[in-house]
Structures are given as C-alpha cells and as structure tokens.
Design an enzyme around this catalytic site. Structure first.
Site, PDB file in Angstrom:
ATOM      1  N   SER A  56      -5.504  14.295   2.828  1.00 38.36           N
ATOM      2  CA  SER A  56      -5.440  12.834   2.822  1.00 38.36           C
ATOM      3  C   SER A  56      -4.930  12.269   4.136  1.00 38.36           C
ATOM      4  CB  SER A  56      -4.520  12.383   1.680  1.00 38.36           C
ATOM      5  OG  SER A  56      -4.348  10.992   1.679  1.00 38.36           O
TER       6      SER A  56
ATOM      7  N   HIS B 177      -8.659   4.542 -10.015  1.00 36.53           N
ATOM      8  CA  HIS B 177      -8.801   3.139  -9.596  1.00 36.53           C
ATOM      9  C   HIS B 177      -8.974   2.239 -10.816  1.00 36.53           C
ATOM     10  CE1 HIS B 177     -10.843  -0.361  -7.617  1.00 36.53           C
ATOM     11  NE2 HIS B 177      -9.944  -0.083  -6.686  1.00 36.53           N
TER      12      HIS B 177
END
Length: 396
Positions: free
Chosen positions: A317, A114
């Site tokens: 995921s 991120h």
C-alpha cells in the site's frame, strides 16, 4: 464573472497544494485534448454496439477496455466492460452482475469495504453479511469460513478489496478462493467482484504482489480512472466476463443499442483522457510511478514514527495510517480523511518528498502541546494499528 472564476482558480490551486488525504493523482496535463471540449461526446448504450447518436468516443473506450483486459488476462472475445462515472458505479455494476447470475445469492464483504458495497446491498435488496477483518484491515478468512458454513444452501457473492478505503489493505484473493472451495462452494456457486478502485492499477506493477487475474475464478474487476491514472473528472473502468452480461442486458430500440450499464448517458470525454494517459505512460511509466509512491510512503511512515507519531503502512500500500491530529483546522487544511481516532495520507505520483516534509514538520508543531507531565493527552491508537506500530510515549 471573470473575477469570480479567477478567484476560484486561485482557490483550486491552493487546495491542490495541500491535498494529501484522498487518492487522487493531481499530476497531469491534458492540454492536447482542449480542442475536444467544444463537443458533446456521449457514449450512451453498449460500448461495443454503435447507436444512432454519432458524437461518441466508443473507439477510445474500447481501446481503454482492451488495455485493462490485457492487464487482467482476459481474452478480447471473453470480456465485456465499460467506462463508468466513478468507482462506486463499478462496484454497483459488479455486484449487480453477481446478483443477476445468482438471484438468491448472499453478498459477503469485509467490514472495512467501501461504503458503496453496502449501498449496493440496500439498493438491490440483497442479504449482506459483514465479515471481520484482521488488524491490517484485510478480510479475516477464518470468520469468512464460519459465515459461509452457516449459509451453505445459498450461492455466495463476494466483494474482495484490492486496497481498503482507510488502511489500504489488500484482501488475499487466493485465500478467499481457497476458503470457498474448502467449504464446498464450487466455481459455479460463487461470484467474486474485485474492488480495485486505487490499488487495482498499482498492484500489477508491484514485485511479488499477488495477481488479480481472470485466470482465477473471479467475475469482475473495477478501478477508478481519476485516482492513480489521474483524470480531471471522476471516472472508472469495469470489466466482467462476457458470459455474465447477457443476464443483465436488454435491447433498447430508442438507442439502437443494448442497455447493460448502470447509467444511460455516459461521459464520452473520460475514455479519451484515459486512452491518452495509458498510451503516453504505458506499462513502464506506471511501474515507475508505483515504485516512487511506495518509496515515498515508506519515507512518510518512517518520518512520522521518528517524530513519535504512531503510524502503520501495509506492505502493498501507499496509504499511511496515523494518529488523527487533534487540530481540526490542520485536518481541513491538508484534507485528511479520518475515521475514529485514525487519519491517513495517500501518497500519489504528485506527492513529493518536499511536500511530505512540509506536512510532517507542520504536524509536529501542531502536536507540540499534546504530551504534558508524561501523560498522553490524545487517544492512543495501538488498538487499531498494533502496539508494535504505535510510537506514542506509552509504547516507545
């Protein structure tokens, strides 16, 4: 004013209806907490030390922290944490603790981490080394090993992704630790921060998923509260080992408390919202929601591929990655997150099969003119997701 607010509410309802690209659970009802909106609740200072400001929610904050400490297997007398204002603040704090423990340490993070991780490096003037990733988006531990060996003289501060931003890839925590140990980094020469913004709360409820636990030599874990939990305001949770926090904290007479957080004033309503949901759903409720999200994510991936749209889904995921739609209006309408020629949809508890069908059906219509005379009119993404996952005409 009433008219303006009514129109704004209508706009919010419409945008919520077509929300698919960002990891927010929009399925919540906090009507029972409306009675508290008239109070200015501020949790300034250390959550475990009551300050002179009495309108706070520390008891709820500590309750939330205890819940997560149990989830990540850290004893009550061995952890410290607080409710942050967002996932970025959790990363900023975790990396700051690592920097304070190892002032001359080097920060290692995969290139798909991120953006807040690299922001932290700039803010703290830390040397930061980007590590390559695999096709899945997971950290490449072979490259990690090589870069550790080039900098053996300095301690390592590592950001481990429990779900990357774009592909939802989960770094192999055990392999990261093994790589550190095999390159000569003992436990007293590295600090691991786990960025679990979305999947940090989902993974404990996925069968056969590797565990994120403080029984392993990690230093901190952070998650977002407004993502999988579902909270109407941005917030998050940051947990670290109590032994580390003394390197960071300072007593503040004005507060009659201790300063160990990034922010000063902190949202006192957020801990109450989190406490309410954690207790209402419990571990079993979250497990059911995780299973539903994973099932629906596989459904979306299968529908996209059946329609000839290249798509991939990492095993742990609910982030489905696919070819970026050519129509920008469609991207904005469904609020898709895009990077290069990739887009993704994140399947959260509020995403139903019906909504996924609406999305795919509309996408198919938008794509109807993309292939002409047997030639691909849009960039193929096989280089990003692998030929086996690509469903374009070239690779069918």
């Amino acid at each position: 004013m009433a008219g303006i607010l009514a129109r704004y509410r209508k706009s919010l309802a419409e945008r919520t209806k077509h929300h698919l690209g960002y990891p927010y659970n929009l399925d919540f009802d906090y009507g029972a907490l409306a009675q508290l909106q008239h109070f200015s609740i501020n949790n300034l200072g250390d959550p475990f030390i009551e300050s002179n400001y009495g309108v706070h929610s520390r008891q709820f904050e500590v309750g939330v922290l205890d819940w997560f400490a149990r989830l990540w297997e850290l004893e009550k007398n061995e952890y410290w944490g607080y409710i942050t204002n967002c996932g970025t603040e959790g990363n900023l704090h975790g990396i700051l603790v690592g920097r304070e423990v190892f002032p001359d340490g080097i920060l290692y993070a995969s290139q798909e981490s991120h953006y807040s991780v690299f922001k932290a490096a700039r803010m703290y003037r830390m040397e930061c080394i980007k590590v390559d990733t695999l096709m899945s988006g997971e950290i490449d531990c072979a490259d990690f090993r090589n870069k550790l060996l080039q900098n053996k003289e300095k301690p390592a501060i590592i950001n481990v992704n429990i779900g990357t931003t774009v592909k939802g890839a989960v770094d192999d925590l055990d392999l990261v630790i093994k790589t550190l140990e095999e390159t000569g980094f003992k436990h007293d020469r590295f600090y691991i921060h786990c960025d679990g913004a979305l999947f940090g709360l989902m993974m404990p409820f996925v069968k056969c998923a590797p565990k994120v636990t403080f029984k392993k030599p990690i230093g901190s874990v952070s998650v977002s509260g407004h993502k999988f939990v579902g909270c109407p305001m941005p917030c998050g949770v940051q947990i670290t080992r109590l032994e580390h926090i003394n390197a960071l904290s300072r007593n503040v007479e004005y507060l009659a408390s201790r300063d160990a957080t990034i922010m000063g004033s902190r949202n006192g309503h957020a801990p109450i919202f989190l406490w309410y949901t954690l207790n209402r759903k419990g571990y079993r409720g979250f497990q059911k929601e995780v299973q539903k999200c994973l099932r629906n994510a596989h459904y979306l991936k299968d529908r996209l591929q059946a329609a000839g749209i290249g798509a991939m889904l990492n095993e742990l995921s609910s982030t489905v990655v696919f070819e970026r739609p050519k129509d920008d209006d469609f991207v904005r309408r469904w609020q898709l997150a895009c990077e290069g020629n990739l887009a993704h949809a994140i399947v959260m508890p509020n995403i139903t099969i019906g909504k996924l069908d609406d999305f795919v059906d509309e996408l198919i219509l938008k794509r109807s003119g993309w292939f002409q005379d047997g030639k691909i009119q849009t960039p193929c993404i096989s280089a990003d997701i692998g030929v086996d996952n690509c469903a374009c005409k070239l690779h069918k």
